[in-house]
Motif scaffolding. Structure first.
Motif, mmCIF file in Angstrom:
data_model
loop_
_atom_site.group_PDB
_atom_site.id
_atom_site.type_symbol
_atom_site.label_atom_id
_atom_site.label_comp_id
_atom_site.label_asym_id
_atom_site.label_seq_id
_atom_site.Cartn_x
_atom_site.Cartn_y
_atom_site.Cartn_z
ATOM 1 N N CYS A 12 9.289 -6.249 4.008
ATOM 2 C CA CYS A 12 8.644 -5.343 3.053
ATOM 3 C C CYS A 12 7.838 -4.266 3.773
ATOM 4 N N MET A 17 10.113 0.475 -0.069
ATOM 5 C CA MET A 17 10.730 0.520 -1.397
ATOM 6 C C MET A 17 11.191 -0.872 -1.822
ATOM 7 N N TYR A 20 8.125 -2.628 -2.997
ATOM 8 C CA TYR A 20 7.722 -2.125 -4.313
ATOM 9 C C TYR A 20 8.611 -2.716 -5.411
ATOM 10 N N ARG A 21 9.922 -2.717 -5.182
ATOM 11 C CA ARG A 21 10.841 -3.222 -6.191
ATOM 12 C C ARG A 21 10.669 -4.725 -6.400
ATOM 13 N N ALA A 24 7.524 -5.156 -8.440
ATOM 14 C CA ALA A 24 7.746 -4.760 -9.834
ATOM 15 C C ALA A 24 8.522 -5.841 -10.586
#
Length: 45
Positions: A12, A17, A20-21, A24
């Motif tokens: 990570c 990204m 982040y994904r 989320a």
């Protein structure tokens, strides 16, 4: 199957990204579970 936390954190950090994904997706899952728990609790009143 297990997830190695240290390797996941390193990945990570290298791929923001992805981090982040992942965050989320976890947030969506937690929100869904909390909403389901709220509905179940409301139904028992």
């Amino acid at each position: 199957m297990t997830i190695q936390a240290k390797k996941l954190r390193e990945l990570c950090e290298k791929e923001p990204m992805l981090g982040y994904r992942l965050m989320a997706q976890v947030a969506r899952l937690l929100a869904h579970r909390l909403e389901s728990a709220r509905i179940q609790l409301a139904a028992t009143d």
